[in-house]
Design a protein around this motif. Structure first.
Motif, PDB file in Angstrom:
ATOM      1  N   PHE A   1      94.066  26.386 -26.111  1.00 12.24           N
ATOM      2  CA  PHE A   1      95.459  26.433 -26.528  1.00 12.24           C
ATOM      3  C   PHE A   1      96.308  27.143 -25.472  1.00 12.24           C
ATOM      4  O   PHE A   1      95.815  27.993 -24.728  1.00 12.24           O
TER       5      PHE A   1
ATOM      6  N   GLN B   1     105.023  33.443 -26.092  1.00 13.48           N
ATOM      7  CA  GLN B   1     105.468  34.612 -26.828  1.00 13.48           C
ATOM      8  C   GLN B   1     106.798  35.094 -26.258  1.00 13.48           C
ATOM      9  O   GLN B   1     106.836  35.749 -25.221  1.00 13.48           O
TER      10      GLN B   1
ATOM     11  N   PHE C   1      92.037  35.468 -26.259  1.00 14.51           N
ATOM     12  CA  PHE C   1      93.230  35.265 -25.447  1.00 14.51           C
ATOM     13  C   PHE C   1      93.032  35.783 -24.026  1.00 14.51           C
ATOM     14  O   PHE C   1      92.294  36.751 -23.792  1.00 14.51           O
ATOM     15  N   GLY C   2      93.745  35.163 -23.090  1.00 14.07           N
ATOM     16  CA  GLY C   2      93.844  35.709 -21.750  1.00 14.07           C
ATOM     17  C   GLY C   2      94.899  36.795 -21.697  1.00 14.07           C
ATOM     18  O   GLY C   2      95.572  37.055 -22.699  1.00 14.07           O
ATOM     19  N   PRO C   3      95.077  37.430 -20.543  1.00 15.80           N
ATOM     20  CA  PRO C   3      96.020  38.542 -20.419  1.00 15.80           C
ATOM     21  C   PRO C   3      97.476  38.117 -20.329  1.00 15.80           C
ATOM     22  O   PRO C   3      98.366  38.958 -20.427  1.00 15.80           O
TER      23      PRO C   3
ATOM     24  N   PHE D   1      90.513  33.520 -32.116  1.00 14.40           N
ATOM     25  CA  PHE D   1      90.901  33.220 -30.751  1.00 14.40           C
ATOM     26  C   PHE D   1      90.420  34.302 -29.800  1.00 14.40           C
ATOM     27  O   PHE D   1      90.346  35.477 -30.149  1.00 14.40           O
TER      28      PHE D   1
ATOM     29  N   ARG E   1      97.626  22.094 -27.526  1.00 14.38           N
ATOM     30  CA  ARG E   1      96.215  22.349 -27.754  1.00 14.38           C
ATOM     31  C   ARG E   1      95.386  21.181 -27.219  1.00 14.38           C
ATOM     32  O   ARG E   1      95.877  20.064 -27.088  1.00 14.38           O
TER      33      ARG E   1
ATOM     34  N   LEU F   1     102.783  28.078 -30.815  1.00 13.52           N
ATOM     35  CA  LEU F   1     101.857  27.109 -30.216  1.00 13.52           C
ATOM     36  C   LEU F   1     102.621  26.122 -29.344  1.00 13.52           C
ATOM     37  O   LEU F   1     103.574  25.493 -29.795  1.00 13.52           O
TER      38      LEU F   1
ATOM     39  N   TYR G   1      88.018  24.572 -28.633  1.00 16.78           N
ATOM     40  CA  TYR G   1      89.415  24.201 -28.524  1.00 16.78           C
ATOM     41  C   TYR G   1      90.085  25.148 -27.521  1.00 16.78           C
ATOM     42  O   TYR G   1      89.734  26.324 -27.432  1.00 16.78           O
TER      43      TYR G   1
ATOM     44  N   ARG H   1     108.284  38.351 -30.237  1.00 17.94           N
ATOM     45  CA  ARG H   1     106.861  38.692 -30.415  1.00 17.94           C
ATOM     46  C   ARG H   1     106.057  37.617 -31.137  1.00 17.94           C
ATOM     47  O   ARG H   1     104.827  37.671 -31.132  1.00 17.94           O
ATOM     48  N   GLN H   2     106.702  36.670 -31.801  1.00 14.77           N
ATOM     49  CA  GLN H   2     105.929  35.664 -32.519  1.00 14.77           C
ATOM     50  C   GLN H   2     105.251  34.713 -31.538  1.00 14.77           C
ATOM     51  O   GLN H   2     105.873  34.198 -30.617  1.00 14.77           O
ATOM     52  N   MET H   3     103.976  34.484 -31.747  1.00 15.84           N
ATOM     53  CA  MET H   3     103.213  33.555 -30.905  1.00 15.84           C
ATOM     54  C   MET H   3     103.504  32.132 -31.384  1.00 15.84           C
ATOM     55  O   MET H   3     103.289  31.801 -32.551  1.00 15.84           O
TER      56      MET H   3
ATOM     57  N   TYR I   1      95.272  40.791 -35.336  1.00 15.28           N
ATOM     58  CA  TYR I   1      95.058  41.010 -33.910  1.00 15.28           C
ATOM     59  C   TYR I   1      95.851  42.244 -33.479  1.00 15.28           C
ATOM     60  O   TYR I   1      96.872  42.575 -34.065  1.00 15.28           O
TER      61      TYR I   1
ATOM     62  N   PHE J   1     100.265  32.629 -23.047  1.00 19.06           N
ATOM     63  CA  PHE J   1      98.872  33.018 -23.205  1.00 19.06           C
ATOM     64  C   PHE J   1      97.995  31.788 -23.366  1.00 19.06           C
ATOM     65  O   PHE J   1      98.286  30.899 -24.176  1.00 19.06           O
TER      66      PHE J   1
ATOM     67  N   GLY K   1     102.777  35.807 -37.352  1.00 21.97           N
ATOM     68  CA  GLY K   1     103.960  36.573 -37.691  1.00 21.97           C
ATOM     69  C   GLY K   1     104.546  37.203 -36.439  1.00 21.97           C
ATOM     70  O   GLY K   1     104.025  37.009 -35.329  1.00 21.97           O
TER      71      GLY K   1
ATOM     72  N   GLY L   1      96.872  40.492 -23.682  1.00 23.60           N
ATOM     73  CA  GLY L   1      96.819  39.480 -24.716  1.00 23.60           C
ATOM     74  C   GLY L   1      96.314  40.063 -26.021  1.00 23.60           C
ATOM     75  O   GLY L   1      95.691  41.127 -26.042  1.00 23.60           O
TER      76      GLY L   1
ATOM     77  N   TYR M   1      99.820  29.352 -25.865  1.00 25.00           N
ATOM     78  CA  TYR M   1     100.806  29.943 -26.752  1.00 25.00           C
ATOM     79  C   TYR M   1     101.920  30.573 -25.929  1.00 25.00           C
ATOM     80  O   TYR M   1     101.687  31.126 -24.853  1.00 25.00           O
TER      81      TYR M   1
ATOM     82  N   ARG N   1      88.985  28.898 -28.541  1.00 24.37           N
ATOM     83  CA  ARG N   1      88.462  29.047 -29.887  1.00 24.37           C
ATOM     84  C   ARG N   1      87.229  28.180 -30.033  1.00 24.37           C
ATOM     85  O   ARG N   1      87.262  26.986 -29.739  1.00 24.37           O
TER      86      ARG N   1
END
Lengths: 113, 116
Positions: B35, B39, B106-108, B104, B50, B47, B33, B43-45, A35, B91, A105, A42, B37, B95
């Motif tokens: 979700f 962040q 994603f929204g903004p 996925f 869900r 969960l 589905y 920077r790691q997303m 991504y 976010f 990651g 996003g 998330y 899915r």
């Protein structure tokens, strides 16, 4: 490994240069995703691998972007002739499949100057 | 194509209070589905929670719960007893369930601040 590893964490390159971004997924995860997350937005889908093959590359913005996963594990995202608009965080995620969430990651922040 | 909208770019909440983040989505599919998330600056997303669209019961994970309104295509996140560690970008993501390995959308995002 225990998580999805992305290297480098940060990359600064000059406009027009070639860059490679690496993703090392969770061991045994067959699905791998890239991504791109521009500032203040996003993540946007780029490409999905199932095993060694690219099952869906509909998100790649143009032919300067290419990704490989030759042995079904590590993947490399390659960007040719970089442009300032390519500056973003590139996120990789892996999954064992199914309808649930992935493991992401921490991304590579690419800055093109 | 599916789209996800988050109408609140920024939200703030007092520590220990409750906050609700909004999300709406557009799809013509019947099975999917949803979700949330988180962040953080790393920077790691991560969960948070869900929801399977075929389930009428709203998902709950400890202090996090959702209000899923399928007909209205709405999927809000409620955070109870907010903690300083909840501060992050959130976010909403969609899915499809129809195709194996679907990506996925994603929204903004909504930036959540937690005030001590």
């Amino acid at each position: 490994g225990a998580g999805v590893s992305q290297t480098p964490s940060n990359k600064v390159t000059e406009k027009g240069k070639y860059v490679e971004l690496r993703c090392d997924p969770i061991s045994g995860h067959t699905a791998l995703y890239w991504y791109r997350q521009s500032l203040g937005q996003g993540p946007e889908f780029l490409i999905y691998f199932q095993g060694t093959g690219a099952a869906d590359d509909s998100g790649l913005p143009n032919d300067r972007f290419f990704a490989v996963r030759p042995e079904g594990s590590v993947s490399t995202l390659k960007i040719q002739r970089t442009e300032r608009g390519d500056s973003a965080v590139y996120l990789c995620a892996s999954s064992s499949g199914g309808g649930y969430g992935y493991t992401f990651g921490s991304g590579t922040r690419l800055t093109v100057v | 194509a599916q789209t996800v909208t988050q109408s609140q770019p920024e939200m703030s909440v007092q520590e220990a209070e409750t906050v609700t983040l909004s999300c709406t989505y557009d799809t013509s599919e019947s099975d999917y589905y949803l979700f949330w998330y988180k962040q953080p600056p790393s920077r790691q997303m991560i969960l948070v929670i869900r929801q399977e669209a075929y389930k009428q019961q709203n998902a709950t994970e400890n202090r996090f719960s959702v209000n899923f309104q399928k007909a209205a295509k709405s999927f809000s996140l409620k955070i109870s007893d907010s903690q300083l560690g909840d501060a992050a970008m959130y976010f909403c993501a969609y899915r499809s369930a129809f195709r194996y390995g679907q990506n996925f959308v994603f929204g903004p995002g909504t930036r959540l601040s937690v005030l001590p």
